[in-house]
Scaffold this active site. Structure first.
Site, mmCIF file in Angstrom:
data_model
loop_
_atom_site.group_PDB
_atom_site.id
_atom_site.type_symbol
_atom_site.label_atom_id
_atom_site.label_comp_id
_atom_site.label_asym_id
_atom_site.label_seq_id
_atom_site.Cartn_x
_atom_site.Cartn_y
_atom_site.Cartn_z
ATOM 1 N N THR A 56 0.990 -1.133 -0.100
ATOM 2 C CA THR A 56 0.012 0.013 -0.038
ATOM 3 C C THR A 56 0.687 1.028 0.088
ATOM 4 O O THR A 56 0.340 2.464 -0.574
ATOM 5 C CB THR A 56 -1.063 -0.129 1.270
ATOM 6 O OG1 THR A 56 -1.921 -1.122 1.139
ATOM 7 C CG2 THR A 56 -1.777 1.223 1.325
ATOM 8 N N SER A 103 1.496 -7.743 -0.839
ATOM 9 C CA SER A 103 2.527 -8.543 0.138
ATOM 10 C C SER A 103 2.050 -10.155 0.238
ATOM 11 O O SER A 103 2.598 -10.893 0.693
ATOM 12 C CB SER A 103 2.815 -7.985 1.456
ATOM 13 O OG SER A 103 1.740 -7.940 2.017
ATOM 14 N N THR A 136 1.647 -4.416 4.254
ATOM 15 C CA THR A 136 1.355 -4.588 5.818
ATOM 16 C C THR A 136 1.044 -5.888 5.809
ATOM 17 O O THR A 136 0.974 -6.550 7.108
ATOM 18 C CB THR A 136 0.480 -3.511 6.265
ATOM 19 O OG1 THR A 136 -0.809 -3.653 5.765
ATOM 20 C CG2 THR A 136 1.051 -2.126 6.229
#
Ligand code: DAS
Length: 385
Positions: A56, A103, A136
């Site tokens: 992000t 991720s 994250t």
């Protein structure tokens, strides 16, 4: 598309001027009457390498400046760092694009490549530290893998953002600035891999994404290593366990990590079934049902290493050791007593993760299985790292 809109500078209001005076006083000097710094050769700013993987922090929306959705892993390392000109005050920043993905697409093979790349970069004498920008969702896993396998004492800081770069009040720029300041700080040497977000410096061993919003990364009851204040990183604690130069894990010849499965124990549970059997399984549990106890005993008899991790990661029987196996028969932690073990060859003991979340225990087991399958040796590893 410029990421930072130009702002019109307006004359300072009385209130703003007063705020500046207060800030200057707090910083230790009278406003407007500072003694000039003694002349001398300018101190060279430390070099920091920013390795970008996506997430992000590199996310761009179709409708910038809204609350709308975005594509993670869109901006390049160059674009992310260029959007924070303030970085240049604290470090000479170099960039490298490792990947540019959400991720959830980061794989264990990529962890190995990333660790190898960081180990090589930190061998450079002129480099003070490394910052890894990351999504994250899987940040805590990559950070913990690097904590175990980067063997330099120099700082490695993993950073992400919970709001996209083009969103309202993005947290990426301030997080990146704090991460670079930490990676450039001599105080950060020897503190292991860290996660720096929301002005907090967290050990990668303990950091977890608890909430999907700013401030959502936490170390629970284990506390922070420090904070990134206005005048820079300030440390209060250092991790006491093994990592960095003291790590025994050299992945020089390793490209693929052993497969380790994650399982969950619950009321009425009967244990997992695997085909083919993995070399290891971590089970999140507070205590086994009788059927689970039997299923895991069966797996151990078949050569599968079984690690028990307390479901919350907060505490698995404190300092359980092989002398008092945590969830071997009879089951501890309030679990049902397993049926008496049939006579025959000894059952290999379970290994206790002691104080790691199940997800992090899985990563330590994957790394440890590159060295040994002996449960006693594995227990030693879980007690040291
Ligand atoms: N898109 C997610 C990721 O890449 C979320 C994030 O970065 O916050 O992990």
């Amino acid at each position: 598309m410029p990421l930072i809109p130009r702002m019109r500078v307006s004359p300072l209001s009385t209130f703003a001027r007063a705020a500046l005076v207060v800030a200057a006083l707090l910083a230790g000097g009278p406003a407007g009457a500072q003694t000039p710094a003694p002349a001398g050769p300018p101190t060279p700013r430390p070099k920091v390498l920013v390795v970008a993987t996506g997430g992000t922090i590199a996310g761009v929306q179709n409708a910038p400046g809204t609350l709308g959705g975005y594509r993670a892993g869109t901006l390049t390392a160059e674009q992310i760092t260029a959007s924070v000109p303030e970085l240049a005050r604290f470090a000479q920043v170099e960039t490298e694009q490792f990947s540019n993905v959400a991720s959830t697409l980061i794989t264990p093979e990529m962890w190995v490549q990333l660790a190898r790349r960081i180990n090589a970069a930190l061998a450079r004498e002129d480099l003070a530290g490394v910052v890894v920008t990351h999504g994250t969702d899987r940040l805590e896993e990559t950070a913990f893998f690097l904590y175990l396998t980067v063997r330099s004492a120099k700082p490695v800081v993993v950073v992400g953002a919970q709001r996209p770069a083009t969103g309202i009040s993005p947290d990426g720029p301030i997080n990146l600035l704090a991460a670079v300041r930490t990676a450039a700080s001599p105080q950060a040497v020897g503190k292991g891999v860290m996660v720096v977000m929301d002005d907090r410096i967290l050990s990668a061993r303990e950091s977890r994404k608890l909430y999907q919003r700013t401030g959502g990364f936490s170390t629970g009851e284990m506390g922070m290593l420090g904070v990134v204040a206005g005048n820079g990183p300030q440390f209060f604690f250092a991790p006491a366990r093994r990592f960095g130069p003291r790590s025994e894990f050299d992945l020089a010849g390793v490209d693929t990590l052993p497969r380790v499965e994650l399982a969950y124990s619950y009321p009425g549970g009967t244990g997992p079934r695997f085909d083919p059997l993995p070399p290891g399984v971590v089970v999140a549990t507070t205590g086994f049902t009788r059927a689970e106890g039997e299923a895991y005993r069966d797996l151990r008899m078949k050569g599968v290493v079984v690690v028990t991790a307390f479901t919350s990661g907060e505490n698995a029987n404190g300092g359980a050791t092989m002398d008092a196996p945590p969830l071997a028969e009879p089951a501890a932690a309030g679990g049902e007593r397993a049926a008496p073990a049939p006579t025959g060859p000894p059952v290999p003991p379970t290994v206790s993760a002691i104080h790691l979340t199940p997800g992090k225990a899985r990563i330590l087991l994957m790394v440890a299985l590159t060295r040994t399958k002996d449960p006693r040796e594995l227990q030693r590893i879980f007690e040291e790292y």
